[in-house]
Scaffold this active site. Structure first.
Site, short mmCIF file in Angstrom:
data_model
loop_
_atom_site.label_atom_id
_atom_site.label_comp_id
_atom_site.label_asym_id
_atom_site.label_seq_id
_atom_site.Cartn_x
_atom_site.Cartn_y
_atom_site.Cartn_z
N LYS A 123 -9.04 51.63 99.89
CA LYS A 123 -9.81 51.14 101.03
C LYS A 123 -8.87 50.71 102.15
O LYS A 123 -7.93 49.95 101.92
CB LYS A 123 -10.69 49.97 100.61
CG LYS A 123 -11.57 49.41 101.72
CD LYS A 123 -12.42 48.26 101.22
CE LYS A 123 -13.36 47.77 102.31
NZ LYS A 123 -12.65 47.20 103.48
N SER A 152 -15.32 40.95 96.19
CA SER A 152 -13.98 40.67 96.69
C SER A 152 -13.17 39.83 95.71
O SER A 152 -13.68 38.93 95.04
CB SER A 152 -14.07 39.94 98.03
OG SER A 152 -12.80 39.50 98.46
#
Length: 406
Positions: free
Chosen positions: A270, A117
């Site tokens: 995503k 992330s």
């Protein structure tokens, strides 16, 4: 650059993901648990993600002579031993001090890879230096308010390219922050809002508290200057709020096209739940899509990820890879997703449970549990290979069974 190599154990642990969840609940303070396990508003979508899997039963054929021993596959150009990636989960250092670096090392031991992330508690470079393979990078396309529209994004893309990351996943379902009321009620934020009661709650977990104080692995290290980190979390967050726009409702398809033009490796989008959006992303050069509602942490009452999967797989499957995340707790959940058109899945909460309960060894074991459950389920179904899984192996739950003869 300090890098650790966490020694993973071969000792047996809990039997299921749910067992790890129970241990994780006891291991971390309430505010951290709210961040890990809860969703937005009434958590309708988070619950729907789980319930969607229960609408399907698996067909079983006997005496097929098949044993499912090989679950290897290729995702985003990387060979992995099981169709499971670790999803990007920011601030994993709150679950366990080893955070995203420990999780990436655990993924490698389990034969797979992690999607790191932007909001990680270890820098891109620390994770790359502490791992052996080229993992994936998840991009929040935040903006530096002191420069141009794409300057910060471009700088991060160059950093991860230089560090050896093998693919990029652009998260597009966060134009604004989801209304995570459970986190707000428990003081979870950046930085956390501490009260005497919350400090006591953390102190009652001395192992977690000692590690947190020692390592201070906070989120957003990839955006905070090392000098600002030294000034403490509050100073760093004030700088962030002045300089960066983290949620960007103005982002559009032109921005995604720019990312495709400026990233040479595999590129995934995503947070897609609509087949038309998936089609447009692939038309702009996306190599794959991740069917996801952010684990029910963004738009509450959004469709369950598994329910959105078939239409998207029908539309772009074969031209682009299709991944799914949201609600996976069992190997049979993964089998059902593959039957409905997914090429693989991403897990978030499950590996965080393992990480919180037992560090990187727990995260590794969670993947091994799901892998074992997949093998067992496919063997009992009479399916030998991942490529043989399709919708014909699914039966709607509660569907009447035809009675032939008497």
């Amino acid at each position: 650059m300090p890098v650790f190599r966490y020694k993973l154990s071969s000792r047996p642990g809990p039997l299921t993901v749910e067992d790890y969840r129970a241990r994780a609940r006891r291991a971390v303070p309430d505010m951290v648990w709210a961040y890990v396990d809860y969703g937005a508003e009434s958590m309708t979508t988070m619950d729907a993600n789980r319930a969607a899997f229960d609408r399907y039963m698996l067909k079983s054929k006997v005496l097929t002579g098949h044993e499912a021993t090989d679950l290897t596959t290729t995702l985003a150009g990387q060979d992995i031993s099981v169709p499971i990636l670790l999803a990007p989960t920011g601030a994993a250092g709150l679950s366990h001090w080893t955070g995203e670096l420990g999780a990436a090392q655990a993924a490698e031991r389990a034969g797979t890879l992690s999607i790191v992330s932007t909001a990680a508690s270890y820098s891109f470079e620390e994770i790359a230096a502490g791992t052996e393979r080229g993992h994936f990078f998840q991009l929040y396309p935040w903006a530096d308010l002191t420069t141009g529209r794409h300057d910060l994004t471009h700088a991060m893309m160059k950093r991860v390219e230089h560090a050896g990351y093998s693919g990029m996943f652009v998260t597009v379902d966060v134009p604004t922050h989801g209304n995570r009321e459970s986190e707000q009620k428990r003081g979870m934020g950046n930085p956390p809002v501490l009260t005497p009661k919350r400090v006591l709650d953390a102190a009652l977990r001395p192992k977690w508290w000692a590690a947190f104080l020692k390592h201070q692995r906070m989120s957003l290290r990839n955006l905070i200057d090392p000098g600002e980190r030294a000034g403490g979390a509050r100073t760093a967050m004030k700088t962030l709020s002045r300089q960066f726009r983290m949620m960007r409702p103005e982002l559009n398809w032109d921005d995604f096209a720019w990312m495709r033009e400026n990233w040479d490796g595999p590129l995934y989008i995503k947070g897609v739940l609509d087949a038309d959006d998936a089609e447009r992303a692939v038309g702009l050069g996306a190599d794959g899509v991740v069917v996801s509602n952010h684990g029910g942490r963004q738009l509450d009452c959004a469709v369950a990820a598994l329910d959105a999967l078939p239409a998207i797989a029908d539309r772009v499957g074969g031209r682009a890879e299709v991944l799914l995340d949201g609600g996976i707790r069992r190997g049979t959940d993964i089998v059902k997703a593959l039957c409905l058109g997914a090429d693989g899945v991403c897990i978030g909460r499950p590996y965080l449970y393992g990480l919180a309960a037992a560090g990187p060894d727990g995260a590794r074991h969670v993947v091994e549990i799901l892998k074992s459950e997949m093998r067992r389920a496919m063997t009992l179904m009479g399916v030998a290979n991942l490529d043989d899984l399709d919708a014909s192996w699914l039966i709607p739950a509660g569907a009447p069974v035809p009675i032939v003869g008497r």
